[in-house]
Scaffold this motif. Structure first.
Motif, short mmCIF file in Angstrom:
data_model
loop_
_atom_site.label_atom_id
_atom_site.label_comp_id
_atom_site.label_asym_id
_atom_site.label_seq_id
_atom_site.Cartn_x
_atom_site.Cartn_y
_atom_site.Cartn_z
N TYR A 18 0.87 -1.17 0.00
CA TYR A 18 0.00 0.00 0.00
C TYR A 18 0.91 1.22 0.00
O TYR A 18 2.10 1.12 0.29
CB TYR A 18 -0.89 0.00 1.25
CG TYR A 18 -1.89 -1.13 1.27
CD1 TYR A 18 -1.49 -2.44 1.47
CD2 TYR A 18 -3.25 -0.89 1.08
CE1 TYR A 18 -2.40 -3.49 1.47
CE2 TYR A 18 -4.18 -1.92 1.09
CZ TYR A 18 -3.74 -3.21 1.29
OH TYR A 18 -4.64 -4.24 1.29
N ARG A 32 -4.13 6.38 2.53
CA ARG A 32 -3.38 5.19 2.13
C ARG A 32 -4.22 4.40 1.12
O ARG A 32 -5.42 4.24 1.28
CB ARG A 32 -3.08 4.32 3.35
CG ARG A 32 -2.10 3.21 3.10
CD ARG A 32 -1.73 2.49 4.38
NE ARG A 32 -1.10 3.38 5.35
CZ ARG A 32 -0.55 2.97 6.49
NH1 ARG A 32 -0.56 1.68 6.81
NH2 ARG A 32 -0.01 3.83 7.32
N TYR A 54 4.00 0.89 2.17
CA TYR A 54 3.85 0.01 3.32
C TYR A 54 3.58 -1.42 2.86
O TYR A 54 2.76 -1.65 1.96
CB TYR A 54 2.68 0.45 4.20
CG TYR A 54 2.85 1.79 4.87
CD1 TYR A 54 2.40 2.95 4.25
CD2 TYR A 54 3.43 1.88 6.13
CE1 TYR A 54 2.54 4.18 4.88
CE2 TYR A 54 3.57 3.11 6.77
CZ TYR A 54 3.13 4.26 6.13
OH TYR A 54 3.26 5.46 6.75
N CYS A 55 4.22 -2.35 3.52
CA CYS A 55 3.95 -3.76 3.32
C CYS A 55 2.87 -4.19 4.32
O CYS A 55 2.82 -3.68 5.45
CB CYS A 55 5.23 -4.55 3.55
SG CYS A 55 5.10 -6.33 3.40
N LYS A 56 2.05 -5.13 3.91
CA LYS A 56 1.00 -5.64 4.80
C LYS A 56 0.85 -7.13 4.57
O LYS A 56 1.01 -7.62 3.45
CB LYS A 56 -0.34 -4.96 4.50
CG LYS A 56 -1.50 -5.44 5.36
CD LYS A 56 -2.80 -4.78 4.94
CE LYS A 56 -3.98 -5.25 5.77
NZ LYS A 56 -5.26 -4.66 5.32
N TRP A 100 1.53 -4.65 9.59
CA TRP A 100 2.00 -3.62 8.68
C TRP A 100 3.49 -3.41 8.90
O TRP A 100 3.99 -3.51 10.03
CB TRP A 100 1.29 -2.29 8.96
CG TRP A 100 -0.14 -2.24 8.54
CD1 TRP A 100 -1.23 -2.54 9.28
CD2 TRP A 100 -0.64 -1.85 7.25
NE1 TRP A 100 -2.38 -2.36 8.56
CE2 TRP A 100 -2.05 -1.92 7.29
CE3 TRP A 100 -0.03 -1.42 6.05
CZ2 TRP A 100 -2.86 -1.61 6.21
CZ3 TRP A 100 -0.83 -1.10 4.98
CH2 TRP A 100 -2.24 -1.20 5.06
#
Length: 115
Positions: A37, A45, A94-96, A105
């Motif tokens: 994201y 976001r 951002y990684c999720k 996150w």
């Protein structure tokens, strides 16, 4: 404790490429999906791309064709290859990841595209 560790982003000229990675460290099982994201200044976001445990992918319309998401399940790592970057791709990425028991996150990594 499980954490998402993202690679360092960077500064790239418009038209250039960059690859991000994100690794789930610690003991994590039954990942449903991993994804990216992004959030630009003053904006909400938004989803960039996701990939499921079955390798189904989903992309935002704004990045289709230009970005490719992939994963290495053995390493619990997801990658985002970004090509033909535009100044409007500038954001905190951002990684999720989600499992049946938790949502994680990453801390975010800055990508800046200069014109």
């Amino acid at each position: 404790q499980v954490q998402l560790v993202e690679s360092v982003g960077g500064l790239v000229q418009a038209g250039g490429s960059l690859r991000l990675s994100c690794t789930a460290s610690g003991s994590i099982v039954s990942i449903i999906f991993m994804g990216w994201y992004r959030q630009a200044p003053g904006k909400q976001r938004e989803l960039v791309a996701t990939i499921t445990s079955g390798d189904s992918t989903n992309y935002a319309d704004t990045v289709k064709v230009r970005f490719t998401i992939s994963r290495d399940s053995a390493k619990n790592t997801v990658y985002l290859k970004m090509s033909a970057l535009k100044p409007e791709d500038t954001a905190l990425y951002y990684c999720k990841t989600e499992t049946p028991r938790l949502v994680l996150w990453g801390q975010g990594t800055q990508v800046t595209v200069s014109s």
